[in-house]
Design a protein around this motif. Structure first.
Motif, mmCIF file in Angstrom:
data_model
loop_
_atom_site.group_PDB
_atom_site.id
_atom_site.type_symbol
_atom_site.label_atom_id
_atom_site.label_comp_id
_atom_site.label_asym_id
_atom_site.label_seq_id
_atom_site.Cartn_x
_atom_site.Cartn_y
_atom_site.Cartn_z
ATOM 1 N N LEU A 91 5.584 -2.101 -2.268
ATOM 2 C CA LEU A 91 6.492 -1.504 -1.194
ATOM 3 C C LEU A 91 7.724 -2.232 -1.188
ATOM 4 O O LEU A 91 8.998 -1.553 -1.401
ATOM 5 C CB LEU A 91 5.986 -1.826 0.224
ATOM 6 N N MET A 92 7.876 -3.594 -1.547
ATOM 7 C CA MET A 92 9.012 -4.219 -1.352
ATOM 8 C C MET A 92 9.746 -3.721 -2.779
ATOM 9 O O MET A 92 11.291 -3.905 -2.931
ATOM 10 C CB MET A 92 8.773 -5.607 -1.718
ATOM 11 N N LYS A 93 9.243 -3.547 -3.969
ATOM 12 C CA LYS A 93 9.938 -3.065 -5.034
ATOM 13 C C LYS A 93 10.589 -1.867 -4.843
ATOM 14 O O LYS A 93 11.662 -1.443 -5.366
ATOM 15 C CB LYS A 93 8.947 -2.855 -6.406
ATOM 16 N N ASN A 94 9.873 -0.818 -4.198
ATOM 17 C CA ASN A 94 10.379 0.404 -3.717
ATOM 18 C C ASN A 94 11.524 0.738 -2.578
ATOM 19 O O ASN A 94 11.755 1.617 -2.582
ATOM 20 C CB ASN A 94 9.402 1.340 -3.878
ATOM 21 N N LYS B 286 14.335 -1.347 0.591
ATOM 22 C CA LYS B 286 14.946 -2.425 0.763
ATOM 23 C C LYS B 286 14.795 -2.843 2.282
ATOM 24 O O LYS B 286 14.644 -2.237 3.175
ATOM 25 C CB LYS B 286 16.394 -1.861 0.871
ATOM 26 N N PRO B 287 14.764 -4.055 2.459
ATOM 27 C CA PRO B 287 14.675 -4.853 3.831
ATOM 28 C C PRO B 287 15.836 -4.197 4.700
ATOM 29 O O PRO B 287 16.847 -3.799 4.235
ATOM 30 C CB PRO B 287 15.102 -6.224 3.668
ATOM 31 N N PRO B 288 15.492 -4.023 5.989
ATOM 32 C CA PRO B 288 14.306 -4.611 6.837
ATOM 33 C C PRO B 288 13.164 -3.503 6.460
ATOM 34 O O PRO B 288 13.258 -2.532 6.294
ATOM 35 C CB PRO B 288 14.423 -4.507 8.502
ATOM 36 N N ILE B 289 11.890 -4.362 6.144
ATOM 37 C CA ILE B 289 10.490 -3.557 5.944
ATOM 38 C C ILE B 289 9.551 -4.023 7.005
ATOM 39 O O ILE B 289 9.466 -5.180 7.385
ATOM 40 C CB ILE B 289 10.019 -3.831 4.458
ATOM 41 N N ARG B 290 8.996 -3.054 7.703
ATOM 42 C CA ARG B 290 8.067 -3.363 8.755
ATOM 43 C C ARG B 290 6.894 -2.370 8.441
ATOM 44 O O ARG B 290 6.979 -1.342 8.824
ATOM 45 C CB ARG B 290 8.430 -3.191 9.979
ATOM 46 N N ALA B 291 5.738 -2.712 7.792
ATOM 47 C CA ALA B 291 4.720 -1.888 7.181
ATOM 48 C C ALA B 291 3.335 -2.310 7.440
ATOM 49 O O ALA B 291 3.214 -3.539 7.307
ATOM 50 C CB ALA B 291 4.829 -1.197 6.018
ATOM 51 N N ILE B 292 2.406 -1.642 7.570
ATOM 52 C CA ILE B 292 0.878 -1.884 7.359
ATOM 53 C C ILE B 292 0.419 -1.129 6.275
ATOM 54 O O ILE B 292 0.867 0.086 5.904
ATOM 55 C CB ILE B 292 0.176 -1.797 8.548
ATOM 56 N N MET B 293 -0.445 -1.600 5.566
ATOM 57 C CA MET B 293 -1.111 -1.114 4.240
ATOM 58 C C MET B 293 -2.648 -1.016 4.396
ATOM 59 O O MET B 293 -3.011 -2.140 3.901
ATOM 60 C CB MET B 293 -0.620 -1.711 3.139
ATOM 61 N N PRO B 294 -3.210 0.041 4.916
ATOM 62 C CA PRO B 294 -4.902 -0.128 5.057
ATOM 63 C C PRO B 294 -5.375 0.500 3.632
ATOM 64 O O PRO B 294 -4.811 1.078 2.975
ATOM 65 C CB PRO B 294 -5.033 0.871 6.116
ATOM 66 N N GLY B 295 -6.659 -0.155 3.393
ATOM 67 C CA GLY B 295 -7.196 0.277 2.254
ATOM 68 C C GLY B 295 -8.549 -0.107 1.955
ATOM 69 O O GLY B 295 -9.027 -1.211 2.639
ATOM 70 N N LYS B 296 -9.253 0.255 0.897
ATOM 71 C CA LYS B 296 -10.373 -0.232 0.439
ATOM 72 C C LYS B 296 -10.171 -1.275 -0.515
ATOM 73 O O LYS B 296 -9.348 -1.168 -1.496
ATOM 74 C CB LYS B 296 -11.371 0.755 -0.352
ATOM 75 N N VAL B 297 -10.950 -2.263 -0.565
ATOM 76 C CA VAL B 297 -10.839 -3.412 -1.705
ATOM 77 C C VAL B 297 -12.309 -3.877 -2.165
ATOM 78 O O VAL B 297 -13.541 -3.416 -1.537
ATOM 79 C CB VAL B 297 -10.131 -4.633 -0.978
ATOM 80 N N TYR B 298 -12.267 -4.463 -3.281
ATOM 81 C CA TYR B 298 -13.434 -4.459 -4.022
ATOM 82 C C TYR B 298 -13.867 -6.139 -4.378
ATOM 83 O O TYR B 298 -12.607 -6.624 -5.052
ATOM 84 C CB TYR B 298 -13.606 -3.701 -5.228
ATOM 85 N N ARG B 299 -14.954 -6.806 -4.390
ATOM 86 C CA ARG B 299 -15.194 -8.153 -4.536
ATOM 87 C C ARG B 299 -16.491 -8.007 -5.345
ATOM 88 O O ARG B 299 -17.480 -7.483 -4.785
ATOM 89 C CB ARG B 299 -15.045 -8.876 -3.342
ATOM 90 N N ASN B 300 -16.463 -8.882 -6.487
ATOM 91 C CA ASN B 300 -17.847 -8.975 -7.204
ATOM 92 C C ASN B 300 -18.732 -9.867 -6.720
ATOM 93 O O ASN B 300 -18.785 -11.175 -7.197
ATOM 94 C CB ASN B 300 -17.491 -9.299 -8.620
ATOM 95 N N GLU B 301 -19.223 -9.763 -5.573
ATOM 96 C CA GLU B 301 -20.026 -10.709 -4.594
ATOM 97 C C GLU B 301 -21.293 -10.374 -4.744
ATOM 98 O O GLU B 301 -21.877 -9.252 -4.519
ATOM 99 C CB GLU B 301 -19.343 -10.996 -3.242
ATOM 100 N N ALA B 302 -22.227 -11.282 -4.325
ATOM 101 C CA ALA B 302 -23.587 -11.120 -4.198
ATOM 102 C C ALA B 302 -23.714 -10.515 -2.931
ATOM 103 O O ALA B 302 -23.011 -10.908 -1.804
ATOM 104 C CB ALA B 302 -24.415 -12.382 -4.229
#
Ligand code: DAH
Length: 329
Positions: free
Chosen positions: A175-178, A180-196
């Motif tokens: 988002l910051m690369k694409n 210019k400030p001011p930027i005020r955002a939320i970014m929801p989604g799935k994430v993955y962890r290799n955990e027991a």
């Protein structure tokens, strides 16, 4: 004789048009075309007519009979095409079949609510890919290669430089690369962890990332926003604390805990999110002038937030698709 003919001509077609089912049709057939029906009666009467009248009426009656028979036949076809079941075959006293409606998954409901809360505060919503490069997931977030902080997140690598994202923080970088400030955002989604996999951790879960970059963003503002969030979700009397912590991409960093008090059991602090002021290194990595701009960021675990709110004690329940669990919400 003529009266009867007129009578049939006046009523036959009108009545035929009103017929809707095979029972009515049968009743009609008996009335007009049956052995004792009105048309047969005419033929009966014909027999006793004086000789000189016979030729006239003979012809009329035959035309009449053929015409009405064929009208009747086409109505019969129409009815049988419409339905092969007559009303009397349906048992109206049978109880109806209940239809089960689907419902929104409790995690989706929680997501909706989190999004709505931040939308009301002026945050926009952005998404990023679940398959990420090492650069976005770690490098640009100030986790150098071989840095021990990478051990905080057990990672599923897909190829040397590609992995299933371990958090939603890489979307901040995109988002910051694409923009210019001011930027005020939320970014929801799935994430993955290799955990027991256990009651507390699962290989997949959901996060909502938050980011606010402008010229005068403060930690106090971050705190105010997150406290408002905790009160919205857990009620205005919620017990919470900010605890100093460490993340490579924020300085200073903190974690927010909420007091969890199951009925009749010992209560404890449960972490719901990490947060902090965006590290100037991160701003520089995306080409934002860190002398001019400051930012805050946070990342919350959606499962954690729901577990706490509804008193669920096993994260796996969210993914088992057991209706006995899902229909409670
Ligand atoms: N990405 C971190 C994690 O998954 C959570 C986090 C902490 C996100 C601090 C942030 C932050 O944006 O500022 O553990």
């Amino acid at each position: 004789m003529q009266n009867k003919i007129d009578d049939i001509q006046n009523h036959f077609e009108k009545e035929l048009n009103l017929i809707e089912n095979s029972d009515q049709l049968e009743e009609f057939r008996v009335k007009y075309l049956g052995r004792n029906g009105s048309i047969s009666e005419l033929f009966e009467e014909f027999k006793s007519l004086p000789k000189e009248e016979k030729p006239k009426y003979g012809k009329t009656l035959n035309v009449l009979k053929n015409k009405y028979q064929s009208l009747f036949d086409s109505k019969k076809e129409e009815i049988s095409a419409k339905s092969t079941v007559s009303k009397s075959d349906i048992d109206f006293t049978l109880p109806g079949r209940e239809r089960k409606l689907g419902r929104t998954h409790i995690l989706t409901q929680t997501m909706f609510e989190i999004k709505a809360f931040f939308k009301n505060l002026g945050f926009s919503i952005h998404e990023g890919p679940e398959l990420e490069s090492d650069y976005y997931n770690f490098e640009a977030l100030n986790f150098p290669a071989d840095h021990p902080a990478r051990d905080m997140q057990d990672t599923y690598f897909v190829a040397d430089d590609f992995l299933m994202r371990t958090h939603t923080s890489p979307v901040q970088i995109r988002l910051m690369k694409n923009s210019k400030p001011p930027i005020r955002a939320i970014m929801p989604g799935k994430v993955y962890r290799n955990e027991a996999i256990s009651a507390k951790s699962y290989c997949l879960f959901h996060q909502v990332e938050g980011l606010f970059v402008d010229t005068d963003v403060t930690f106090a503002e971050l705190k105010g926003t997150l406290v408002a969030f905790a009160k919205h979700f857990y009620g205005k009397d919620v017990k919470y604390r900010f605890r100093a912590s460490y993340f490579p991409f924020t300085e200073p960093s903190a974690e927010v805990d909420v007091w969890w008090q199951p009925k009749g059991k010992e209560g404890k602090w449960l972490e719901i999110l990490g947060c902090g002021m965006v590290d100037p290194n991160v701003l520089e990595n995306v080409g934002i002038d860190s002398e001019k701009y400051v930012g805050y960021a946070f990342g919350m675990g959606v499962e954690r937030i729901a577990l706490l709110r509804y008193g669920i004690n096993d994260i796996r329940l969210f993914f088992d698709n057991d209706n006995r669990f899902l229909t409670q919400f």
